[in-house]
Enzyme design. Sequence first.
Site, short mmCIF file in Angstrom:
data_model
loop_
_atom_site.label_atom_id
_atom_site.label_comp_id
_atom_site.label_asym_id
_atom_site.label_seq_id
_atom_site.Cartn_x
_atom_site.Cartn_y
_atom_site.Cartn_z
N ARG A 36 7.80 84.07 29.21
CA ARG A 36 6.84 84.01 29.69
C ARG A 36 6.81 83.86 31.21
NH1 ARG A 36 4.35 78.87 25.70
NH2 ARG A 36 4.83 80.00 24.35
N ASP A 145 -7.74 68.86 29.69
CA ASP A 145 -5.63 69.28 29.87
C ASP A 145 -5.72 69.32 31.10
OD1 ASP A 145 -5.25 71.37 27.12
OD2 ASP A 145 -3.79 71.58 28.73
#
Length: 274
Positions: A36, A145
């Site tokens: 990632r 979030d």
Amino acid sequence: MKLAYTTADFDRISAFLHRSTGILLTKENDRMVYARLAARVIDLGLDSFAAYIDQALGPAAIEERDRLVSALTTNTTHFYRESYHFDFLETEVLPGLIQRARSGERIRIWSAGCSTGEEPYSLAMCLLNAFPDVGNHDLKILATDIDRDALARATAATYGANSIREIPKPFLDRFFDHVQTTEQYTPKPTVRSLVTYRQLNLIGDWPFRGLFDVIFCRNVAIYMDAETQEQIWTGFCGALHPGGHLFIGHSERMSQSLRSSFTAVGNTIYRREP
């Protein structure tokens, strides 16, 4: 291009992520971290993860740290995920909330760990279905979030076939605009207007003015250790009105120390006791 990546690099990234977000990585995640972040390391012209970590954790690299957190945050979701929660909300919880809203009370729902928006927009559709004139009353959804990239996607509100696969057909027709040339779906303004998005770290400060009547926080705490989970459950306990409801993920469990504060009323659904 093969980048230098060591166990020490993984440990530094893991420690930073746990310290800053509560997310706990295990040794099995080391290849995921490489996969990632490697492209970002290369984009910055660096040849090792050590150099990247030095840069990302520097005192002036706030944006890069946000990017790192976004890369390592899991955002797997879709509309009406764990649909039994929405069924319970609409049949068992909303009638009482609607009655209170009609009498002039302030009603608030919190989607904590809202990811790319599918959960809060699902909540909004439930509200509109049960309470068509909700826009004339003080009933709103807060969606938060830690991942700024996820919040940007939630605000853009454009979804493909995989995200919408569990939306009932009447709801899809009623609450979405369909761009046929791209096979993308966008919630209508009546849905989007009920949701406010904010960036929030669940292990940081919660700058709220009032209490919530419903909190959804599903499949978020599962990535955290027991101590952090306890901190979050305790925070939710203090953020809910007595009689309010907390919905958690299907594989998550309420900590034993808070069982006296919550009563289980459904599958991973809890009611806050006085």
